[in-house]
Scaffold this motif. Sequence first.
Motif, PDB file in Angstrom:
ATOM      1  N   GLU A  98      59.822  -2.383  10.892  1.00  0.00           N
ATOM      2  CA  GLU A  98      58.651  -3.055  11.425  1.00  0.00           C
ATOM      3  C   GLU A  98      57.499  -2.095  11.674  1.00  0.00           C
ATOM      4  O   GLU A  98      56.355  -2.498  11.742  1.00  0.00           O
ATOM      5  CB  GLU A  98      59.008  -3.720  12.762  1.00  0.00           C
ATOM      6  N   LYS A  99      57.820  -0.829  11.858  1.00  0.00           N
ATOM      7  CA  LYS A  99      56.812   0.081  12.378  1.00  0.00           C
ATOM      8  C   LYS A  99      55.882   0.595  11.297  1.00  0.00           C
ATOM      9  O   LYS A  99      56.256   0.756  10.131  1.00  0.00           O
ATOM     10  CB  LYS A  99      57.483   1.261  13.061  1.00  0.00           C
ATOM     11  N   LEU A 100      54.645   0.865  11.712  1.00  0.00           N
ATOM     12  CA  LEU A 100      53.694   1.588  10.885  1.00  0.00           C
ATOM     13  C   LEU A 100      53.939   3.080  11.095  1.00  0.00           C
ATOM     14  O   LEU A 100      54.053   3.536  12.239  1.00  0.00           O
ATOM     15  CB  LEU A 100      52.257   1.276  11.284  1.00  0.00           C
ATOM     16  N   VAL A 101      54.011   3.821   9.992  1.00  0.00           N
ATOM     17  CA  VAL A 101      54.139   5.270  10.056  1.00  0.00           C
ATOM     18  C   VAL A 101      52.801   5.870   9.665  1.00  0.00           C
ATOM     19  O   VAL A 101      52.284   5.586   8.568  1.00  0.00           O
ATOM     20  CB  VAL A 101      55.255   5.783   9.126  1.00  0.00           C
ATOM     21  N   PHE A 102      52.253   6.673  10.550  1.00  0.00           N
ATOM     22  CA  PHE A 102      50.927   7.243  10.345  1.00  0.00           C
ATOM     23  C   PHE A 102      51.010   8.642   9.754  1.00  0.00           C
ATOM     24  O   PHE A 102      51.936   9.415  10.054  1.00  0.00           O
ATOM     25  CB  PHE A 102      50.185   7.342  11.687  1.00  0.00           C
ATOM     26  N   GLY A 103      50.008   8.972   8.943  1.00  0.00           N
ATOM     27  CA  GLY A 103      49.814  10.348   8.562  1.00  0.00           C
ATOM     28  C   GLY A 103      49.168  11.122   9.697  1.00  0.00           C
ATOM     29  O   GLY A 103      48.862  10.551  10.753  1.00  0.00           O
ATOM     30  N   LYS A 104      48.924  12.404   9.474  1.00  0.00           N
ATOM     31  CA  LYS A 104      48.325  13.222  10.523  1.00  0.00           C
ATOM     32  C   LYS A 104      46.813  13.094  10.563  1.00  0.00           C
ATOM     33  O   LYS A 104      46.173  13.629  11.464  1.00  0.00           O
ATOM     34  CB  LYS A 104      48.731  14.680  10.348  1.00  0.00           C
ATOM     35  N   GLY A 105      46.247  12.419   9.578  1.00  0.00           N
ATOM     36  CA  GLY A 105      44.824  12.149   9.609  1.00  0.00           C
ATOM     37  C   GLY A 105      43.972  13.184   8.895  1.00  0.00           C
ATOM     38  O   GLY A 105      44.392  14.322   8.665  1.00  0.00           O
ATOM     39  N   THR A 106      42.775  12.770   8.538  1.00  0.00           N
ATOM     40  CA  THR A 106      41.737  13.650   8.012  1.00  0.00           C
ATOM     41  C   THR A 106      40.575  13.619   8.991  1.00  0.00           C
ATOM     42  O   THR A 106      40.025  12.540   9.250  1.00  0.00           O
ATOM     43  CB  THR A 106      41.244  13.199   6.625  1.00  0.00           C
ATOM     44  N   LYS A 107      40.238  14.789   9.530  1.00  0.00           N
ATOM     45  CA  LYS A 107      39.105  14.860  10.465  1.00  0.00           C
ATOM     46  C   LYS A 107      37.833  15.084   9.677  1.00  0.00           C
ATOM     47  O   LYS A 107      37.668  16.122   9.035  1.00  0.00           O
ATOM     48  CB  LYS A 107      39.299  15.966  11.489  1.00  0.00           C
ATOM     49  N   LEU A 108      36.936  14.103   9.724  1.00  0.00           N
ATOM     50  CA  LEU A 108      35.673  14.159   8.990  1.00  0.00           C
ATOM     51  C   LEU A 108      34.528  14.439   9.946  1.00  0.00           C
ATOM     52  O   LEU A 108      34.387  13.771  10.967  1.00  0.00           O
ATOM     53  CB  LEU A 108      35.425  12.839   8.258  1.00  0.00           C
ATOM     54  N   THR A 109      33.730  15.431   9.596  1.00  0.00           N
ATOM     55  CA  THR A 109      32.515  15.732  10.343  1.00  0.00           C
ATOM     56  C   THR A 109      31.343  15.616   9.380  1.00  0.00           C
ATOM     57  O   THR A 109      31.321  16.281   8.344  1.00  0.00           O
ATOM     58  CB  THR A 109      32.545  17.151  10.922  1.00  0.00           C
ATOM     59  N   VAL A 110      30.391  14.751   9.719  1.00  0.00           N
ATOM     60  CA  VAL A 110      29.194  14.578   8.903  1.00  0.00           C
ATOM     61  C   VAL A 110      28.010  15.139   9.684  1.00  0.00           C
ATOM     62  O   VAL A 110      27.676  14.653  10.761  1.00  0.00           O
ATOM     63  CB  VAL A 110      28.950  13.101   8.544  1.00  0.00           C
ATOM     64  N   ASN A 111      27.410  16.160   9.119  1.00  0.00           N
ATOM     65  CA  ASN A 111      26.273  16.817   9.774  1.00  0.00           C
ATOM     66  C   ASN A 111      24.939  16.261   9.286  1.00  0.00           C
ATOM     67  O   ASN A 111      24.796  15.944   8.110  1.00  0.00           O
ATOM     68  CB  ASN A 111      26.316  18.325   9.515  1.00  0.00           C
ATOM     69  N   PRO A 112      23.966  16.138  10.199  1.00  0.00           N
ATOM     70  CA  PRO A 112      22.649  15.583   9.806  1.00  0.00           C
ATOM     71  C   PRO A 112      21.873  16.550   8.928  1.00  0.00           C
ATOM     72  O   PRO A 112      22.176  17.737   8.866  1.00  0.00           O
ATOM     73  CB  PRO A 112      21.951  15.361  11.157  1.00  0.00           C
TER      74      PRO A 112
END
Lengths: 112, 113
Positions: A98-112
């Motif tokens: 039943e469970k969702l298994v998550f990845g560790k993520g991608t941290k996105l930084t958008v600079n002006p």
Amino acid sequence: GIQVEQSPPDLILQEGANSTLRCNFSDSVNNLQWFHQNPWGQLINLFYIPSGTKQNGRLSATTVATERYSLLYISSSQTTDSGVYFCAVRMGSQGGSEKLVFGKGTKLTVNP
Amino acid sequence: DAGVTQSPTHLIKTRGQQVTLRCSPKSGHDTVSWYQQALGQGPQFIFQYYEEEERQRGNFPDRFSGHQFPNYSSELNVNALLLGDSALYLCASSRGSYNSPLHFGNGTRLTVT
């Protein structure tokens, strides 16, 4: 259990640039979702995409279930796109988890 | 159409205390799942409730328990709090089938001192 790997772990862009985030998973799935977590912790649904291609404005996603990967495309990035992008999957076998298994993520930084 | 709502938004507790977090699912949803997200990590599955019963449980100790009410809302209880229980606790709701997407609430940030 199923493994979910996301790449790259960190990404820094200038406003207006395009990017591709990748999610690889180790087993067949019946549910794959992309989320954006903003700096306040809100986890926002982007796509429910166990297979195929979907588009929503500047964002699009493609899942190739037979090859066990999904891609998230961000075009013309804006500073408000900053945050962490998570891919999450649920196994597809009969009687599967039943469970969702998550990845560790991608941290996105958008600079002006 | 209200989404998933969680309360409280923030909570500070002392080690050894007990805490109760609450969740109301999105309208039309009957299944509630709880996740713990430590700083810098992806959310980890705690358990899922459907028809007022725990349907599946993740790798969490018995100090973590839950309940689902007839109106589908849910509570997460944590006893004998440890410093390591400090995290963002996320509630997600969905319709009963395996193939329906999960919708998350804004979370409860728990700090244990």
